[in-house]
Design a protein around this motif. Structure first.
Motif, PDB file in Angstrom:
ATOM      1  N   SER A 163       0.840  -1.204   0.000  1.00  0.00           N
ATOM      2  CA  SER A 163       0.000   0.000   0.000  1.00  0.00           C
ATOM      3  C   SER A 163       0.874   1.252   0.000  1.00  0.00           C
ATOM      4  O   SER A 163       0.548   2.251  -0.642  1.00  0.00           O
ATOM      5  CB  SER A 163      -0.933   0.014   1.206  1.00  0.00           C
ATOM      6  N   LYS A 164       1.999   1.184   0.697  1.00  0.00           N
ATOM      7  CA  LYS A 164       2.932   2.319   0.708  1.00  0.00           C
ATOM      8  C   LYS A 164       3.543   2.521  -0.679  1.00  0.00           C
ATOM      9  O   LYS A 164       3.783   3.658  -1.092  1.00  0.00           O
ATOM     10  CB  LYS A 164       4.007   2.107   1.768  1.00  0.00           C
ATOM     11  N   ILE A 165       3.766   1.437  -1.412  1.00  0.00           N
ATOM     12  CA  ILE A 165       4.247   1.545  -2.797  1.00  0.00           C
ATOM     13  C   ILE A 165       3.161   2.183  -3.661  1.00  0.00           C
ATOM     14  O   ILE A 165       3.432   3.099  -4.439  1.00  0.00           O
ATOM     15  CB  ILE A 165       4.679   0.167  -3.342  1.00  0.00           C
ATOM     16  N   VAL A 166       1.923   1.712  -3.517  1.00  0.00           N
ATOM     17  CA  VAL A 166       0.799   2.273  -4.281  1.00  0.00           C
ATOM     18  C   VAL A 166       0.685   3.776  -4.024  1.00  0.00           C
ATOM     19  O   VAL A 166       0.473   4.564  -4.953  1.00  0.00           O
ATOM     20  CB  VAL A 166      -0.531   1.567  -3.926  1.00  0.00           C
ATOM     21  N   ASN A 167       0.852   4.185  -2.776  1.00  0.00           N
ATOM     22  CA  ASN A 167       0.702   5.591  -2.390  1.00  0.00           C
ATOM     23  C   ASN A 167       1.934   6.436  -2.666  1.00  0.00           C
ATOM     24  O   ASN A 167       1.941   7.631  -2.359  1.00  0.00           O
ATOM     25  CB  ASN A 167       0.316   5.684  -0.909  1.00  0.00           C
ATOM     26  N   GLY A 168       2.993   5.815  -3.199  1.00  0.00           N
ATOM     27  CA  GLY A 168       4.204   6.559  -3.514  1.00  0.00           C
ATOM     28  C   GLY A 168       5.091   6.860  -2.321  1.00  0.00           C
ATOM     29  O   GLY A 168       6.024   7.650  -2.418  1.00  0.00           O
ATOM     30  N   GLU A 169       4.815   6.228  -1.176  1.00  0.00           N
ATOM     31  CA  GLU A 169       5.620   6.450   0.026  1.00  0.00           C
ATOM     32  C   GLU A 169       6.922   5.666  -0.013  1.00  0.00           C
ATOM     33  O   GLU A 169       7.881   6.020   0.679  1.00  0.00           O
ATOM     34  CB  GLU A 169       4.814   6.050   1.273  1.00  0.00           C
TER      35      GLU A 169
ATOM     36  N   PRO B 111      -3.646  -5.819  -6.322  1.00  0.00           N
ATOM     37  CA  PRO B 111      -4.744  -4.859  -6.407  1.00  0.00           C
ATOM     38  C   PRO B 111      -4.324  -3.637  -5.584  1.00  0.00           C
ATOM     39  O   PRO B 111      -3.613  -3.769  -4.583  1.00  0.00           O
ATOM     40  CB  PRO B 111      -5.914  -5.593  -5.745  1.00  0.00           C
ATOM     41  N   LYS B 112      -4.705  -2.460  -5.998  1.00  0.00           N
ATOM     42  CA  LYS B 112      -4.348  -1.267  -5.223  1.00  0.00           C
ATOM     43  C   LYS B 112      -5.101  -1.228  -3.896  1.00  0.00           C
ATOM     44  O   LYS B 112      -4.601  -0.684  -2.916  1.00  0.00           O
ATOM     45  CB  LYS B 112      -4.604  -0.005  -6.040  1.00  0.00           C
ATOM     46  N   LYS B 113      -6.268  -1.820  -3.880  1.00  0.00           N
ATOM     47  CA  LYS B 113      -7.035  -1.904  -2.640  1.00  0.00           C
ATOM     48  C   LYS B 113      -6.366  -2.965  -1.752  1.00  0.00           C
ATOM     49  O   LYS B 113      -6.134  -4.097  -2.179  1.00  0.00           O
ATOM     50  CB  LYS B 113      -8.481  -2.313  -2.932  1.00  0.00           C
ATOM     51  N   GLU B 114      -6.068  -2.597  -0.533  1.00  0.00           N
ATOM     52  CA  GLU B 114      -5.397  -3.525   0.376  1.00  0.00           C
ATOM     53  C   GLU B 114      -6.390  -4.526   0.966  1.00  0.00           C
ATOM     54  O   GLU B 114      -7.300  -4.164   1.699  1.00  0.00           O
ATOM     55  CB  GLU B 114      -4.709  -2.769   1.513  1.00  0.00           C
ATOM     56  N   VAL B 115      -6.184  -5.775   0.595  1.00  0.00           N
ATOM     57  CA  VAL B 115      -6.926  -6.909   1.146  1.00  0.00           C
ATOM     58  C   VAL B 115      -5.870  -7.960   1.438  1.00  0.00           C
ATOM     59  O   VAL B 115      -5.060  -8.277   0.566  1.00  0.00           O
ATOM     60  CB  VAL B 115      -7.981  -7.451   0.152  1.00  0.00           C
ATOM     61  N   ASP B 116      -5.853  -8.501   2.636  1.00  0.00           N
ATOM     62  CA  ASP B 116      -4.794  -9.409   3.065  1.00  0.00           C
ATOM     63  C   ASP B 116      -4.733 -10.697   2.244  1.00  0.00           C
ATOM     64  O   ASP B 116      -3.688 -11.074   1.726  1.00  0.00           O
ATOM     65  CB  ASP B 116      -4.988  -9.724   4.551  1.00  0.00           C
ATOM     66  N   TYR B 117      -5.849 -11.372   2.097  1.00  0.00           N
ATOM     67  CA  TYR B 117      -5.889 -12.728   1.548  1.00  0.00           C
ATOM     68  C   TYR B 117      -6.563 -12.712   0.177  1.00  0.00           C
ATOM     69  O   TYR B 117      -7.664 -12.184   0.033  1.00  0.00           O
ATOM     70  CB  TYR B 117      -6.657 -13.616   2.525  1.00  0.00           C
ATOM     71  N   ILE B 118      -5.893 -13.266  -0.803  1.00  0.00           N
ATOM     72  CA  ILE B 118      -6.382 -13.192  -2.182  1.00  0.00           C
ATOM     73  C   ILE B 118      -7.815 -13.708  -2.332  1.00  0.00           C
ATOM     74  O   ILE B 118      -8.600 -13.157  -3.090  1.00  0.00           O
ATOM     75  CB  ILE B 118      -5.415 -13.898  -3.163  1.00  0.00           C
ATOM     76  N   PHE B 119      -8.172 -14.736  -1.579  1.00  0.00           N
ATOM     77  CA  PHE B 119      -9.516 -15.295  -1.716  1.00  0.00           C
ATOM     78  C   PHE B 119     -10.564 -14.516  -0.927  1.00  0.00           C
ATOM     79  O   PHE B 119     -11.741 -14.867  -0.937  1.00  0.00           O
ATOM     80  CB  PHE B 119      -9.518 -16.783  -1.374  1.00  0.00           C
ATOM     81  N   ASP B 120     -10.143 -13.421  -0.275  1.00  0.00           N
ATOM     82  CA  ASP B 120     -11.083 -12.484   0.333  1.00  0.00           C
ATOM     83  C   ASP B 120     -11.406 -11.322  -0.601  1.00  0.00           C
ATOM     84  O   ASP B 120     -12.264 -10.500  -0.285  1.00  0.00           O
ATOM     85  CB  ASP B 120     -10.535 -11.941   1.657  1.00  0.00           C
ATOM     86  N   LEU B 121     -10.726 -11.246  -1.758  1.00  0.00           N
ATOM     87  CA  LEU B 121     -11.060 -10.216  -2.737  1.00  0.00           C
ATOM     88  C   LEU B 121     -12.466 -10.479  -3.262  1.00  0.00           C
ATOM     89  O   LEU B 121     -12.866 -11.634  -3.436  1.00  0.00           O
ATOM     90  CB  LEU B 121     -10.080 -10.250  -3.918  1.00  0.00           C
ATOM     91  N   ASP B 122     -13.219  -9.407  -3.522  1.00  0.00           N
ATOM     92  CA  ASP B 122     -14.525  -9.641  -4.134  1.00  0.00           C
ATOM     93  C   ASP B 122     -14.296 -10.173  -5.549  1.00  0.00           C
ATOM     94  O   ASP B 122     -13.201 -10.058  -6.104  1.00  0.00           O
ATOM     95  CB  ASP B 122     -15.410  -8.391  -4.108  1.00  0.00           C
TER      96      ASP B 122
ATOM     97  N   ALA C 173      -2.874  -8.971  -0.777  1.00  0.00           N
ATOM     98  CA  ALA C 173      -3.012  -9.963  -1.849  1.00  0.00           C
ATOM     99  C   ALA C 173      -2.068  -9.623  -3.004  1.00  0.00           C
ATOM    100  O   ALA C 173      -1.961  -8.459  -3.401  1.00  0.00           O
ATOM    101  CB  ALA C 173      -4.455 -10.005  -2.341  1.00  0.00           C
ATOM    102  N   HIS C 174      -1.376 -10.643  -3.499  1.00  0.00           N
ATOM    103  CA  HIS C 174      -0.471 -10.418  -4.625  1.00  0.00           C
ATOM    104  C   HIS C 174      -0.179 -11.718  -5.353  1.00  0.00           C
ATOM    105  O   HIS C 174      -0.303 -12.801  -4.807  1.00  0.00           O
ATOM    106  CB  HIS C 174       0.834  -9.757  -4.176  1.00  0.00           C
ATOM    107  N   VAL C 175       0.206 -11.538  -6.615  1.00  0.00           N
ATOM    108  CA  VAL C 175       0.539 -12.648  -7.498  1.00  0.00           C
ATOM    109  C   VAL C 175       1.987 -12.459  -7.939  1.00  0.00           C
ATOM    110  O   VAL C 175       2.382 -11.356  -8.318  1.00  0.00           O
ATOM    111  CB  VAL C 175      -0.387 -12.657  -8.734  1.00  0.00           C
TER     112      VAL C 175
END
Length: 130
Positions: free
Chosen positions: A6-12, A42-53, A92-94
């Motif tokens: 998320s810090k990478i997404v936000n440019g931090e 995904p830019k939206k922070e969700v911990d577990y890939i199978f919790d993504l909508d 979540a990441h691939v």
């Protein structure tokens, strides 16, 4: 607390971005298994890939597919391997890993030590593929 991704997404935190859109980001792993090891999130922070909508999950995989095609053209390899581990960062990441042999995607082996300049060169090779 925001994840490192998320810090990478936000440019931090700086990263070697490959491609992004409004919902997803692909960037180089700073401790790659092989040259061209890319993380897709995904830019939206969700911990577990199978919790993504469902929409975010399928969008992530379709985005990863586009990145994999670009990666395979830029980095000579037989295939692009896909791994979802999900233990190292609570976002979540691939993993997309260029493969020439099975051991190329062995996460228990030592990671490469690469410089920021080497990562920048690899990123530019991949981004040059349209």
């Amino acid at each position: 607390m925001a994840s490192i991704f998320s810090k990478i997404v936000n440019g931090e935190i700086p990263s070697h971005k490959i491609v992004e859109d409004e919902n997803y980001l692909a960037f180089l792993d700073i401790t790659p298994l092989v040259e061209g090891h890319v993380l897709v999130i995904p830019k939206k922070e969700v911990d577990y890939i199978f919790d993504l909508d469902d929409e975010l999950y399928t969008g992530l995989l379709l985005f990863a597919k586009k990145v994999a095609r670009q990666l395979k053209t830029a980095i000579p390899c037989k295939r692009i391997g896909v791994a979802v581990i999900g233990l190292e960062v609570p976002h979540a990441h691939v993993h997309l890993v260029p493969l020439n042999q099975m051991d190329d995607i062995n996460f228990s082996r030592p990671k490469m030590k690469v410089t920021n300049e080497e990562l920048a060169i690899t990123a530019e090779k991949i981004k040059a593929v349209v």
